[in-house]
Design an enzyme around this catalytic site. Structure first.
Site, PDB file in Angstrom:
ATOM      1  N   ASP A 171       0.825  -1.209   0.000  1.00  0.00           N
ATOM      2  CA  ASP A 171       0.000   0.000   0.000  1.00  0.00           C
ATOM      3  C   ASP A 171       0.865   1.267   0.000  1.00  0.00           C
ATOM      4  O   ASP A 171       1.991   1.247   0.485  1.00  0.00           O
ATOM      5  CB  ASP A 171      -0.913  -0.024   1.237  1.00  0.00           C
ATOM      6  CG  ASP A 171      -2.076   0.938   1.111  1.00  0.00           C
ATOM      7  OD1 ASP A 171      -2.366   1.395  -0.020  1.00  0.00           O
ATOM      8  OD2 ASP A 171      -2.697   1.247   2.142  1.00  0.00           O
TER       9      ASP A 171
ATOM     10  N   ASN B  52     -10.970  -2.457  -5.356  1.00  0.00           N
ATOM     11  CA  ASN B  52     -10.202  -1.512  -6.195  1.00  0.00           C
ATOM     12  C   ASN B  52     -10.828  -1.286  -7.579  1.00  0.00           C
ATOM     13  O   ASN B  52     -10.499  -0.312  -8.256  1.00  0.00           O
ATOM     14  CB  ASN B  52      -8.746  -1.975  -6.365  1.00  0.00           C
ATOM     15  CG  ASN B  52      -7.908  -1.851  -5.105  1.00  0.00           C
ATOM     16  OD1 ASN B  52      -6.992  -2.640  -4.873  1.00  0.00           O
ATOM     17  ND2 ASN B  52      -8.189  -0.861  -4.263  1.00  0.00           N
TER      18      ASN B  52
END
Ligand code: IPE
Ligand code: IPE
Ligand code: MG
Length: 247
Positions: free
Chosen positions: A20, A68
């Site tokens: 991330d 996502n």
């Protein structure tokens, strides 16, 4: 931080990483988010190599979650493009390093061209016996459990399985990660203290390591740092310290 500090017997068998912070890495430099993803690919290459060198048995990378898909279309497209590029450019090296590549997630949702490139690499590395590199794509932990439950329900319906025989292994064997040991170590970069729907079943007893380092900056030394901390953790699995030291 040096590789010399690592004790081979104390290394995790399976490392899972929530990669991330690509967007923030780019923002800090006033670049578009995609540049963060591109630089993140360099981290992927370096970390995969480092894990091979350390003879880690399994590495699972969270590359794209089922959530996502809701990102702006151009970002999703760019990520898919990068994925193809990564697989094409790395497949030979992965193969040489005896790595077996696999995808975990709802792979059918990926664009056809991505599926083709990915499956080709999976096929090339199919018989390799070294590290298993699982790339989580269109992956969600809850979806994975739901999918397992539905496969099990089908087997019960057809009589292949008896409900009285269900146990934890039945669930594990019907997850995308069937055959892999549970991760010993879960790393998350960029400082977020959450799981974001990753490997919910499998991380029951994983050691969690969160670092503020953003994924595009996460390189070999950062991995070694995480592994050294892992080696110094005491894993109790519900037992007392005394029980652990009695071995
Ligand atoms: C991780 O970086 C990559 C993916 C989730 C695909 P992000 O894109 O989430 O970066 P941040 O969290 O916005 O910094
Ligand atoms: C988790 O990162 C998914 C991947 C690394 C692929 P996100 O950036 O999507 O997670 P949240 O939204 O911060 O929870
Ligand atoms: Mg993020």
């Amino acid at each position: 931080m040096s590789i010399k500090q690592l004790v081979k017997e104390k290394l995790p068998k399976h490392i899972a990483i929530i990669m991330d912070g690509n967007g923030r890495w780019a923002n800090k430099r006033s670049f578009k988010r995609i540049f963060g993803h591109r630089e993140g690919m360099e981290s992927v290459k370096e970390i995969v190599r480092a894990c091979c060198e350390l003879d880690i048995k399994a590495l699972t990378l969270y590359a794209f979650s089922s959530q996502n898909w809701k990102r702006p279309e151009h970002e999703v497209e760019a990520l898919m493009g990068l994925l193809k590029k990564y697989v094409r450019s790395e497949v030979n090296e992965l193969n040489q390093n005896n790595v077996r590549l696999q995808g975990i997630g709802d792979l059918n949702k990926l664009p056809k061209s991505v599926i083709n490139v990915f499956n080709e690499a999976v096929e090339i590395t199919r018989n390799n016996t070294g590290m298993v590199l699982s790339v989580a794509l269109s992956y969600g932990g809850r979806e994975e459990i739901l999918n397992a439950v539905s496969k099990i329900a089908n087997k019960i319906e057809t009589g292949e399985l008896l409900s009285a025989d269900l146990n934890e292994l039945t669930i594990s064997e019907n997850l995308y990660t069937a055959g892999l040991p549970d991760p010993d170590l879960l790393i998350r970069t960029s400082g977020e203290m959450r799981i974001s729907n990753f490997l919910l079943w499998q991380i029951a007893y994983s050691e969690i390591y969160v670092t503020d380092v953003l994924w595009p900056d996460f390189r070999k030394d950062d991995l070694y740092r995480a592994l050294i901390e892992f080696q110094n953790r005491k894993r109790r699995f519900g037992l007392t310290d005394e029980q652990i030291s009695e071995g």
